[in-house]
Design a protein around this motif. Sequence first.
Motif, short mmCIF file in Angstrom:
data_model
loop_
_atom_site.label_atom_id
_atom_site.label_comp_id
_atom_site.label_asym_id
_atom_site.label_seq_id
_atom_site.Cartn_x
_atom_site.Cartn_y
_atom_site.Cartn_z
N PRO A 72 58.25 65.41 81.21
CA PRO A 72 59.42 66.29 81.31
C PRO A 72 58.98 67.76 81.44
CG PRO A 72 59.65 64.74 79.48
CD PRO A 72 58.24 64.64 79.95
N PHE A 73 59.74 68.52 82.21
CA PHE A 73 59.47 69.96 82.42
C PHE A 73 58.06 70.21 82.97
CE2 PHE A 73 62.27 69.54 78.67
CZ PHE A 73 63.43 70.04 79.23
N ARG A 74 57.57 69.28 83.76
CA ARG A 74 56.21 69.38 84.29
C ARG A 74 56.02 70.64 85.14
NH1 ARG A 74 54.39 67.02 89.25
NH2 ARG A 74 52.11 66.85 89.35
N SER A 75 56.98 70.95 85.99
CA SER A 75 56.85 72.12 86.87
C SER A 75 56.87 73.41 86.07
CB SER A 75 57.98 72.13 87.91
OG SER A 75 57.93 70.97 88.73
N PHE A 76 57.74 73.49 85.08
CA PHE A 76 57.81 74.70 84.26
C PHE A 76 56.52 74.91 83.49
CE2 PHE A 76 58.55 76.44 80.00
CZ PHE A 76 58.96 77.72 80.35
N LEU A 77 55.97 73.86 82.90
CA LEU A 77 54.73 73.98 82.14
C LEU A 77 53.56 74.36 83.03
CD1 LEU A 77 55.13 70.90 79.75
CD2 LEU A 77 55.45 73.32 79.19
N SER A 78 53.54 73.81 84.23
CA SER A 78 52.48 74.18 85.18
C SER A 78 52.59 75.65 85.56
CB SER A 78 52.56 73.31 86.43
OG SER A 78 52.33 71.95 86.12
N PHE A 79 53.82 76.12 85.78
CA PHE A 79 54.01 77.54 86.10
C PHE A 79 53.62 78.41 84.92
CE2 PHE A 79 56.65 81.35 85.91
CZ PHE A 79 56.26 81.98 87.09
N PHE A 80 53.89 77.96 83.70
CA PHE A 80 53.53 78.73 82.51
C PHE A 80 52.01 78.91 82.43
CE2 PHE A 80 52.46 79.11 78.00
CZ PHE A 80 53.29 80.16 77.63
N VAL A 81 51.26 77.85 82.75
CA VAL A 81 49.80 77.95 82.77
C VAL A 81 49.36 78.90 83.87
CG1 VAL A 81 47.65 76.68 83.14
CG2 VAL A 81 49.48 75.67 81.77
N PHE A 82 49.97 78.78 85.06
CA PHE A 82 49.62 79.65 86.17
C PHE A 82 49.96 81.11 85.86
CE2 PHE A 82 51.05 81.78 90.10
CZ PHE A 82 49.84 81.81 90.78
N PHE A 83 51.04 81.34 85.13
CA PHE A 83 51.46 82.70 84.80
C PHE A 83 50.40 83.44 83.99
CE2 PHE A 83 53.74 85.85 82.25
CZ PHE A 83 54.49 86.50 83.22
N THR A 84 49.67 82.70 83.14
CA THR A 84 48.63 83.34 82.33
C THR A 84 47.46 83.84 83.18
OG1 THR A 84 47.48 81.23 81.94
CG2 THR A 84 49.22 81.85 80.40
N LEU A 85 47.33 83.34 84.41
CA LEU A 85 46.29 83.85 85.30
C LEU A 85 46.65 85.20 85.89
CD1 LEU A 85 45.39 80.59 87.28
CD2 LEU A 85 44.30 81.48 85.22
N LEU A 86 47.94 85.50 85.93
CA LEU A 86 48.41 86.73 86.56
C LEU A 86 48.60 87.86 85.58
CD1 LEU A 86 51.12 85.16 88.91
CD2 LEU A 86 48.71 85.61 89.43
N PHE A 87 49.04 87.55 84.36
CA PHE A 87 49.38 88.58 83.39
C PHE A 87 48.82 88.20 82.02
CE2 PHE A 87 52.79 88.44 86.53
CZ PHE A 87 52.81 89.75 86.98
N ASN A 88 48.49 89.23 81.23
CA ASN A 88 48.10 89.02 79.84
C ASN A 88 48.61 90.19 79.01
OD1 ASN A 88 45.86 91.13 79.60
ND2 ASN A 88 45.09 89.87 81.30
N GLY A 89 48.52 90.06 77.72
CA GLY A 89 49.07 91.08 76.83
C GLY A 89 48.27 92.35 76.76
N GLY A 90 47.02 92.33 77.22
CA GLY A 90 46.18 93.52 77.14
C GLY A 90 45.23 93.46 75.96
N LEU A 91 44.32 94.38 75.92
CA LEU A 91 43.25 94.38 74.93
C LEU A 91 43.77 94.67 73.52
CD1 LEU A 91 40.29 94.26 74.12
CD2 LEU A 91 40.09 96.68 74.79
N VAL A 92 44.63 95.68 73.37
CA VAL A 92 45.09 96.07 72.04
C VAL A 92 45.90 94.96 71.37
CG1 VAL A 92 46.51 97.70 70.73
CG2 VAL A 92 45.00 98.53 72.55
N PRO A 93 46.91 94.36 72.04
CA PRO A 93 47.62 93.25 71.39
C PRO A 93 46.70 92.07 71.06
CG PRO A 93 48.88 94.07 73.25
CD PRO A 93 47.54 94.73 73.32
N MET A 94 45.75 91.77 71.96
CA MET A 94 44.82 90.69 71.68
C MET A 94 44.00 90.99 70.43
SD MET A 94 41.65 89.20 73.98
CE MET A 94 40.58 90.57 73.53
N TYR A 95 43.52 92.22 70.31
CA TYR A 95 42.73 92.60 69.15
C TYR A 95 43.55 92.49 67.86
CZ TYR A 95 39.88 95.42 66.00
OH TYR A 95 39.15 95.85 64.93
N LEU A 96 44.79 92.96 67.91
CA LEU A 96 45.64 92.91 66.72
C LEU A 96 45.97 91.48 66.32
CD1 LEU A 96 48.12 95.84 67.49
CD2 LEU A 96 46.16 95.84 65.92
#
Length: 293
Positions: free
Chosen positions: A102-126
């Motif tokens: 279920p929701f296979r396409s949405f989950l695949s897009f969610f994984v792909f989305f992480t390749l395009l955007f991330n939270g940045g260094l400061v949020p990751m560090y925190l």
Amino acid sequence: MYSNRIYQMAVHLVLIMMGIAAVFPFILLISASLTEEQAIIRDGYRLLPAQFSFDAYVYLFNQYSLILRSYGITTFITVVGTIIGLLITTLVAYPLSRNVLPFRSFLSFFVFFTLLFNGGLVPMYLVYTDLFHLKDTIWSLIIPNLLTNGFYILLMRSFFSTSIPGEVVESAYVDGANEWVIYCKIVLPLALPSLATIGLMLMISYWNDWFNGLIFINDGSLYSIQNLLNRMLSDVQYLQQNSLSGQTAVVSSVPLGSVRMAIAVIGVLPLIATYPFFQKFFAKGLTIGAVKG
């Protein structure tokens, strides 16, 4: 027939030239690490050392206890990170390759989305320091890289979708196998070529990682080999730039140019030494996986 031989000779010639181009920089690196410092300053880098010298390696191995400990830490995070990374990658990719999810396409897009955007260094560090409290722990060198495997997940999902025959999975269902049995005894053995490729990329990324150690590790006893060698090089440069008059002669005797090259050799040599053994496994994996009937 004659034209075919000409074509094969041309292809072999191109491959030989590409191989030489790949090996030449490493030969130059080793040569520079074995060259006397003044010879590098006077003559520059050469394919063969103008004056042999082991001063750079003597300087590094005078601190052999630190290097051996860092090698152990790097080996641990590389082995553990690669195993866990492969496990997470396959556990996410296999369900995404199944049409019944279920929701296979949405989950695949969610994984792909992480390749395009991330939270940045400061949020990751925190997140890793204040929320997960991973600062100055060995896990800060493993976990952050586990969450950047979106590309590997999509690569493995494509392999599962195109290379795992649906007839094999259906026959396993008919024989009474559940999803875990299919995953462990059918899917993973058939996916050995892809596992070998992704495992090699994970291993290289963990071994060469220095950024996580730079931002998460202050305890010198947890330095990986890349962080330790980078720290040693920074210390030498700092001493040369800020040495007192009485220390100038001592600091100037440190072979900074050849030390840089020796550091690179020490960092990459274990990968080169272990790659042929991994290549055997990779080549073996290419011959496994077919519909048998």
